[in-house]
Design a protein around this motif. Structure first.
Motif, PDB file in Angstrom:
ATOM      1  N   THR A 152       6.891  59.128   2.295  1.00 10.81           N
ATOM      2  CA  THR A 152       6.326  59.590   3.571  1.00 10.81           C
ATOM      3  C   THR A 152       4.919  59.085   3.821  1.00 10.81           C
ATOM      4  OG1 THR A 152       5.500  61.572   2.496  1.00 10.81           O
ATOM      5  CG2 THR A 152       7.650  61.718   3.571  1.00 10.81           C
ATOM      6  N   CYS A 153       4.418  58.166   3.000  1.00 13.87           N
ATOM      7  CA  CYS A 153       3.018  57.746   3.199  1.00 13.87           C
ATOM      8  C   CYS A 153       2.844  57.078   4.555  1.00 13.87           C
ATOM      9  CB  CYS A 153       2.561  56.825   2.072  1.00 13.87           C
ATOM     10  SG  CYS A 153       3.212  55.157   2.154  1.00 13.87           S
ATOM     11  N   HIS A 154       3.887  56.391   5.038  1.00 12.52           N
ATOM     12  CA  HIS A 154       3.752  55.719   6.332  1.00 12.52           C
ATOM     13  C   HIS A 154       3.451  56.723   7.434  1.00 12.52           C
ATOM     14  CE1 HIS A 154       5.167  52.090   4.538  1.00 12.52           C
ATOM     15  NE2 HIS A 154       6.325  52.615   4.219  1.00 12.52           N
ATOM     16  N   GLU A 155       4.182  57.875   7.436  1.00 11.35           N
ATOM     17  CA  GLU A 155       3.972  58.855   8.513  1.00 11.35           C
ATOM     18  C   GLU A 155       2.576  59.424   8.452  1.00 11.35           C
ATOM     19  OE1 GLU A 155       7.879  58.549   7.552  1.00 11.35           O
ATOM     20  OE2 GLU A 155       7.540  60.677   7.159  1.00 11.35           O
ATOM     21  N   GLN A 156       2.122  59.708   7.221  1.00  9.62           N
ATOM     22  CA  GLN A 156       0.804  60.340   7.129  1.00  9.62           C
ATOM     23  C   GLN A 156      -0.290  59.395   7.588  1.00  9.62           C
ATOM     24  OE1 GLN A 156       0.135  62.089   3.397  1.00  9.62           O
ATOM     25  NE2 GLN A 156       1.890  63.458   3.561  1.00  9.62           N
ATOM     26  N   ILE A 157      -0.133  58.113   7.271  1.00 12.23           N
ATOM     27  CA  ILE A 157      -1.137  57.150   7.746  1.00 12.23           C
ATOM     28  C   ILE A 157      -1.019  56.997   9.254  1.00 12.23           C
ATOM     29  CG2 ILE A 157      -1.812  54.736   7.664  1.00 12.23           C
ATOM     30  CD1 ILE A 157      -1.032  54.680   4.780  1.00 12.23           C
ATOM     31  N   ALA A 158       0.211  56.983   9.756  1.00  7.58           N
ATOM     32  CA  ALA A 158       0.394  56.750  11.188  1.00  7.58           C
ATOM     33  C   ALA A 158      -0.168  57.902  12.008  1.00  7.58           C
ATOM     34  CB  ALA A 158       1.872  56.548  11.492  1.00  7.58           C
ATOM     35  N   GLU A 159      -0.236  59.097  11.411  1.00  6.57           N
ATOM     36  CA  GLU A 159      -0.789  60.223  12.178  1.00  6.57           C
ATOM     37  C   GLU A 159      -2.239  59.972  12.556  1.00  6.57           C
ATOM     38  OE1 GLU A 159      -0.424  63.626   9.741  1.00  6.57           O
ATOM     39  OE2 GLU A 159       1.772  63.623   9.868  1.00  6.57           O
ATOM     40  N   GLN A 160      -2.923  59.142  11.761  1.00  9.53           N
ATOM     41  CA  GLN A 160      -4.338  58.912  12.046  1.00  9.53           C
ATOM     42  C   GLN A 160      -4.551  57.806  13.066  1.00  9.53           C
ATOM     43  OE1 GLN A 160      -6.539  58.650   8.278  1.00  9.53           O
ATOM     44  NE2 GLN A 160      -4.594  59.207   7.326  1.00  9.53           N
ATOM     45  N   ALA A 161      -3.458  57.260  13.576  1.00 10.63           N
ATOM     46  CA  ALA A 161      -3.607  56.106  14.463  1.00 10.63           C
ATOM     47  C   ALA A 161      -4.380  56.449  15.717  1.00 10.63           C
ATOM     48  CB  ALA A 161      -2.234  55.558  14.830  1.00 10.63           C
ATOM     49  N   VAL A 162      -4.134  57.661  16.246  1.00 10.63           N
ATOM     50  CA  VAL A 162      -4.738  57.995  17.536  1.00 10.63           C
ATOM     51  C   VAL A 162      -6.251  58.092  17.439  1.00 10.63           C
ATOM     52  CG1 VAL A 162      -4.465  59.467  19.517  1.00 10.63           C
ATOM     53  CG2 VAL A 162      -2.701  59.422  17.798  1.00 10.63           C
ATOM     54  N   GLU A 163      -6.746  58.385  16.234  1.00 12.55           N
ATOM     55  CA  GLU A 163      -8.207  58.496  16.100  1.00 12.55           C
ATOM     56  C   GLU A 163      -8.880  57.145  16.176  1.00 12.55           C
ATOM     57  OE1 GLU A 163      -7.451  61.910  12.754  1.00 12.55           O
ATOM     58  OE2 GLU A 163      -8.771  60.219  12.314  1.00 12.55           O
ATOM     59  N   HIS A 164      -8.142  56.085  15.964  1.00 10.11           N
ATOM     60  CA  HIS A 164      -8.800  54.790  15.849  1.00 10.11           C
ATOM     61  C   HIS A 164      -8.492  53.829  16.974  1.00 10.11           C
ATOM     62  CE1 HIS A 164     -10.243  55.732  11.860  1.00 10.11           C
ATOM     63  NE2 HIS A 164      -9.072  56.263  11.620  1.00 10.11           N
ATOM     64  N   ILE A 165      -7.428  54.064  17.710  1.00  7.34           N
ATOM     65  CA  ILE A 165      -7.051  53.126  18.774  1.00  7.34           C
ATOM     66  C   ILE A 165      -7.266  53.816  20.109  1.00  7.34           C
ATOM     67  CG2 ILE A 165      -5.189  51.754  19.740  1.00  7.34           C
ATOM     68  CD1 ILE A 165      -3.985  51.532  17.052  1.00  7.34           C
ATOM     69  N   HIS A 166      -8.091  53.188  20.953  1.00 10.48           N
ATOM     70  CA  HIS A 166      -8.315  53.795  22.281  1.00 10.48           C
ATOM     71  C   HIS A 166      -7.576  52.975  23.333  1.00 10.48           C
ATOM     72  CE1 HIS A 166     -11.238  50.624  23.198  1.00 10.48           C
ATOM     73  NE2 HIS A 166     -11.684  50.775  21.984  1.00 10.48           N
ATOM     74  N   GLN A 167      -7.967  53.095  24.585  1.00 10.77           N
ATOM     75  CA  GLN A 167      -7.249  52.378  25.633  1.00 10.77           C
ATOM     76  C   GLN A 167      -7.747  50.953  25.752  1.00 10.77           C
ATOM     77  OE1 GLN A 167      -4.767  53.486  27.192  1.00 10.77           O
ATOM     78  NE2 GLN A 167      -4.886  55.704  27.063  1.00 10.77           N
ATOM     79  N   ASN A 168      -6.853  50.078  26.219  1.00 12.17           N
ATOM     80  CA  ASN A 168      -7.221  48.682  26.487  1.00 12.17           C
ATOM     81  C   ASN A 168      -7.838  47.986  25.286  1.00 12.17           C
ATOM     82  OD1 ASN A 168      -6.344  48.801  29.060  1.00 12.17           O
ATOM     83  ND2 ASN A 168      -8.320  49.306  29.936  1.00 12.17           N
ATOM     84  N   GLU A 169      -7.252  48.222  24.149  1.00 14.57           N
ATOM     85  CA  GLU A 169      -7.759  47.567  22.947  1.00 14.57           C
ATOM     86  C   GLU A 169      -7.009  46.281  22.712  1.00 14.57           C
ATOM     87  OE1 GLU A 169      -9.310  50.575  19.652  1.00 14.57           O
ATOM     88  OE2 GLU A 169      -9.357  48.394  19.649  1.00 14.57           O
ATOM     89  N   VAL A 170      -7.632  45.407  21.926  1.00  9.99           N
ATOM     90  CA  VAL A 170      -6.936  44.210  21.467  1.00  9.99           C
ATOM     91  C   VAL A 170      -6.990  44.234  19.947  1.00  9.99           C
ATOM     92  CG1 VAL A 170      -6.866  41.715  21.523  1.00  9.99           C
ATOM     93  CG2 VAL A 170      -7.662  42.963  23.511  1.00  9.99           C
ATOM     94  N   ILE A 171      -5.837  44.169  19.335  1.00 10.68           N
ATOM     95  CA  ILE A 171      -5.759  44.316  17.885  1.00 10.68           C
ATOM     96  C   ILE A 171      -5.203  43.031  17.288  1.00 10.68           C
ATOM     97  CG2 ILE A 171      -4.558  45.575  16.064  1.00 10.68           C
ATOM     98  CD1 ILE A 171      -4.762  48.005  17.756  1.00 10.68           C
ATOM     99  N   LEU A 172      -5.747  42.634  16.157  1.00 12.77           N
ATOM    100  CA  LEU A 172      -5.264  41.433  15.471  1.00 12.77           C
ATOM    101  C   LEU A 172      -4.676  41.836  14.133  1.00 12.77           C
ATOM    102  CD1 LEU A 172      -5.325  38.209  15.246  1.00 12.77           C
ATOM    103  CD2 LEU A 172      -7.391  38.542  13.974  1.00 12.77           C
ATOM    104  N   THR A 173      -3.562  41.239  13.771  1.00 14.54           N
ATOM    105  CA  THR A 173      -3.022  41.470  12.444  1.00 14.54           C
ATOM    106  C   THR A 173      -2.426  40.173  11.919  1.00 14.54           C
ATOM    107  OG1 THR A 173      -1.566  42.865  11.141  1.00 14.54           O
ATOM    108  CG2 THR A 173      -0.777  42.208  13.286  1.00 14.54           C
ATOM    109  N   LEU A 174      -2.214  40.120  10.604  1.00 18.81           N
ATOM    110  CA  LEU A 174      -1.682  38.905   9.990  1.00 18.81           C
ATOM    111  C   LEU A 174      -0.453  39.272   9.171  1.00 18.81           C
ATOM    112  CD1 LEU A 174      -3.210  35.824   8.810  1.00 18.81           C
ATOM    113  CD2 LEU A 174      -2.342  37.098   6.901  1.00 18.81           C
TER     114      LEU A 174
END
Lengths: 408, 380
Positions: free
Chosen positions: A184-206
């Motif tokens: 369940t670690c994925h869910e617990q980490i995903a719960e914190q997503a809203v604290e870090h991503i706001h509107q109109n963001e641009v995110i980069l990943t590799l």
């Protein structure tokens, strides 16, 4: 024991795709099948786990999650043992108080006599000291037969076997909890997503990481609008798969080559990546190319966020990680052997080939380039990661090796 | 040309020689740049061969070579274009009632817009065209037509010789002094000047190793690798993600450039900035090898305001990986875009030195050279 050995062998052959969860399940079956003697149960369990763990770690030292889980299980065994002993001592204190009043009631009570508790305390794991090293005789012989009644000694043996069953039971429950945490670690980490991503963001990943995709999906569920640049992550090209998943969920995705990372990062608000392992100094072992992204992010003052479950935290400090914690893969992923067969000749006078192809699988990102770690236990600074080790691991287990038993 | 201005786009479409369908899924950030579907352009252009009366066959040939990608690299493209213009001038005859200067300039301009349609101009080509037009404009009016044509062809020959071929020789000689025995030299992609430097240093007998770094989608480094191995250099090949792994062995980085701008920014193949950044982080000197005719007085801060976009199918398709290629039919999906940048801008702080035919200069001296040596486009 032969059953566990067979299990271990099949596990080792499939170690390339071993996950932390499979390791935990394997160790759970090792523990449940392990016969424990009446005394020093924890020591026997630890020896059994160490024996298996040594083989697992030696099979693929670069797969750090396996070593982490072995050490977690060892820590669990020690902790459970310690808590059982302190509980027993606590009960003894209570019974000593009530001794004066209910002398006859002691028969049939499950409280242990003082001597038995002392013996138990000797048998639990203590940090190695001169006393324990000299005292290597089996403890059962040293248990003094006190002037107790027959009923008392019956109670003792019954207590000891129930205590040993209780230890195994507790350990297996704790390992089940560990497996549950890993799943369940994925869910617990995903719960914190809203604290870090706001509107109109641009995110980069590799590349591609399941933690990252769950993280982004969670933010999308909460109606945050953002766009994602995915770098394809040569030579495995996992970025293509991640882009497919993100598009299927309705996220605006742009796929770029790894060489375009520096060009595009000036328009990115945040870099979010997954990790293969997190070392004790806060450094990250990640898929190759991550150091490039981290340096570019630092140059443009873009936050570099690493998502990692707590089972990825390794208690080791990295020394020369580019070489020692790396894996070199086949050159055929970079060069077509058919086209370059003439160049692979052992040409020059020294007899060594002119052409070398280097294809590392992992990259090391130093802690000063990481802005934040998001784990299932919350967000942390890289400089804090070493403290989490004390929660999950014991200092005795850093080197997983069976100590040679003296007087064999 | 501004591509987000619809009026101008429509006007240019009317003048266009062949049909270029715009890409369906355009990246928002690059709406000011042309993005085309690359599948049908070449066949379309080839089918138009017999219809193009006004097009000189040499120019047409060069255009097709650009579109097909047979001629790549700043120097090669510039030389091909100038040779085609030489043929144009040789075959040229002034139509009655017009002056040579005006008519020839108009013709050259129309050929240039055709070449732009095939592939956007590189900075070296832009400088060469400006030089050409200024020479035409400066022709003394007393010259007869044959004399004028001979003078112009002579100028083109001198330009190619002095600004490109001899300049390369001078650069190679300067750069070879920077290669010591036991060096490990890293290069990215395929630059003709860097290749010449490596081969010359090898001929001089210096003992060194070469690391060739390559990237998708063009894999230009593989051609360079093959040529270096044929000459007996000891090479290591890797891809751009592994640059951090290999950089701790490297002593010098040699990079080519498409152009160097007046604020010291190097404009070159995408990925050069990444390599220069990692080299800077590992304290390895970065040397850019660039002829002076490629310097430009423009300034640019990032790679987005001005760039070239390639074929998005090159990104979507990974040759030899069928598991990944199931994405192929997705190029028309609304949410998914593929970005194929051709160039990027390397900030000047990552560059230690620029080796040109005027000597070895720091990036801050580029505007000085642009100003002092470009006055009246002197052939010095």
């Amino acid at each position: 024991m032969p059953d566990t050995q067979a299990l271990v062998m099949t596990f080792l052959t499939s170690l390339k795709n071993a996950t932390a969860r499979q390791t935990a399940e394997l160790l759970r079956s090792v523990i449940s099948q392990q016969r424990v003697p009446y005394t020093n149960q924890a020591g026997a369990l630890i020896d059994a786990v160490k024996a298996v763990g040594e083989q697992l770690i030696a099979a693929n030292p670069v797969e750090l999650a396996v070593g982490n889980i072995v050490r977690r299980v060892l820590h669990i065994i020690r902790e459970e043992d310690l808590s059982l002993t302190t509980a027993a001592i606590g009960e003894l204190n209570l019974s000593a108080v009530s001794d004066d009043e209910n002398d006859d009631d002691r028969d049939g009570n499950t409280t242990l006599s003082a001597a038995a508790v002392a013996a138990a305390a000797r048998s639990t794991l203590r940090p190695p000291s001169l006393q324990t090293l000299l005292e290597d005789t089996p403890v059962s012989a040293a248990v003094p037969q006190t002037s107790s009644s027959g009923g008392d000694s019956e109670g003792k043996t019954a207590d000891k076997s129930s205590r040993s069953r209780k230890l195994k039971h507790d350990v297996i429950e704790a390992v089940n909890e560990l497996i549950q945490d890993i799943v369940t670690c994925h869910e617990q980490i995903a719960e914190q997503a809203v604290e870090h991503i706001h509107q109109n963001e641009v995110i980069l990943t590799l590349g591609s990481s399941r933690t990252v995709s769950e993280f982004l999906f969670a933010a999308k569920e909460k109606k945050r609008s953002f766009r994602v640049f995915v770098a394809e992550g040569a030579p495995r090209y996992q970025g293509h798969l991640l882009a497919k998943e993100l598009v299927a969920r309705g996220l605006q995705t742009t796929l770029i080559t790894d060489s375009a990372v520096f060009a595009m990062i000036s328009r990115v608000n945040m870099v979010i990546v997954g990790a293969h392992a997190v070392m004790a100094n806060g450094g990250v072992i990640a898929p190759v190319g991550m150091n490039l992204v981290a340096l570019a992010a630092q140059k443009h003052a873009v936050p570099f966020v690493v998502l990692a479950g707590s089972h990825k935290l390794c208690p080791l400090y990295p020394h020369n990680p580019e070489v020692l914690l790396n894996e070199l893969r086949s050159p055929s992923e970079l060069l077509d052997f058919g086209e370059f067969s003439d160049c692979m000749d052992f040409g020059s006078g020294s007899g060594s080939p002119l052409l070398h192809v280097v294809n590392p699988a992992f990259d090391y990102v130093p802690p000063k380039l990481v802005s934040l770690f998001i784990t299932d236990a919350g967000g942390h600074n890289p400089s804090y990661m070493y403290r989490l080790i004390a929660d999950y691991y014991s200092a005795d287990d850093l080197v997983v090796q069976r100590r040679a038993i003296a007087g064999n | 040309m501004q591509f987000d201005d619809q009026g101008r786009v429509n006007k240019s479409k009317k003048r266009a020689v062949f049909n270029q369908p715009e890409a369906k899924n355009r990246v928002e950030l690059f709406r000011h740049l042309p993005q085309y579907e690359h599948g049908s352009q070449l066949t379309d252009l080839e089918s138009k061969f017999l219809e193009l009366d006004s097009m000189h066959p040499a120019v047409y040939k060069v255009g097709v070579q650009y579109l097909a990608g047979d001629v790549t690299g700043g120097n090669a493209r510039c030389i091909a274009m100038l040779r085609a213009f030489q043929e144009v001038i040789n075959d040229y005859s002034t139509p009655p009632g017009k002056t040579l200067v005006r008519d020839l300039t108009a013709k050259i301009s129309s050929y240039v817009s055709f070449l732009i349609e095939c592939r956007p101009l590189s900075m070296s080509m832009g400088n060469a065209i400006r030089f050409q037009k200024s020479r035409i404009a400066k022709l003394p009016l007393t010259l007869s037509e044959t004399e004028a044509k001979a003078a112009l062809c002579n100028d083109i020959d001198r330009f190619i010789n002095e600004k490109i071929i001899l300049a390369d020789k001078v650069i190679v000689r300067h750069a070879a002094t920077k290669v010591r025995d036991g060096d490990v030299l890293l290069t990215y992609g395929s630059s003709c000047v860097v290749e010449m430097i490596l081969l010359y240093a090898h001929e001089l007998g210096k003992q060194f190793r070469v690391v060739v770094v390559d990237s998708r989608p063009k894999h230009e480094g593989q051609a360079l690798l093959r040529r270096l191995l044929a000459k007996g250099l000891s090479c290591t090949y890797t891809h751009i993600n592994a640059v951090s792994y290999i950089m701790h062995e490297v002593t010098r980085v040699f990079l080519g450039a498409s152009s160097v701008l007046s604020n010291g920014t190097t404009y070159s193949r995408v990925g050069t900035a990444c390599v220069a950044m990692v080299a800077h982080a590992f304290r390895v000197p970065v040397l850019i090898c660039c002829e002076a005719y490629k310097f430009h007085e423009r300034v640019q801060l990032d790679s987005i305001c001005s760039n070239e976009l390639g074929d998005s199918n090159d990104i979507a398709r990974v040759p030899g990986r069928p598991d990944v290629n199931s994405m192929d039919n997705r190029t028309n999906e609304k949410n998914l875009q593929f970005l194929n940048l051709m160039y990027d801008a390397t900030p000047s702080e990552y560059v230690s030195m620029i080796i040109t035919d005027y000597g070895m200069i720091p990036p801050t001296s580029v505007p000085v050279i642009v100003r002092e040596y470009r006055r009246e486009y002197l052939l010095i």
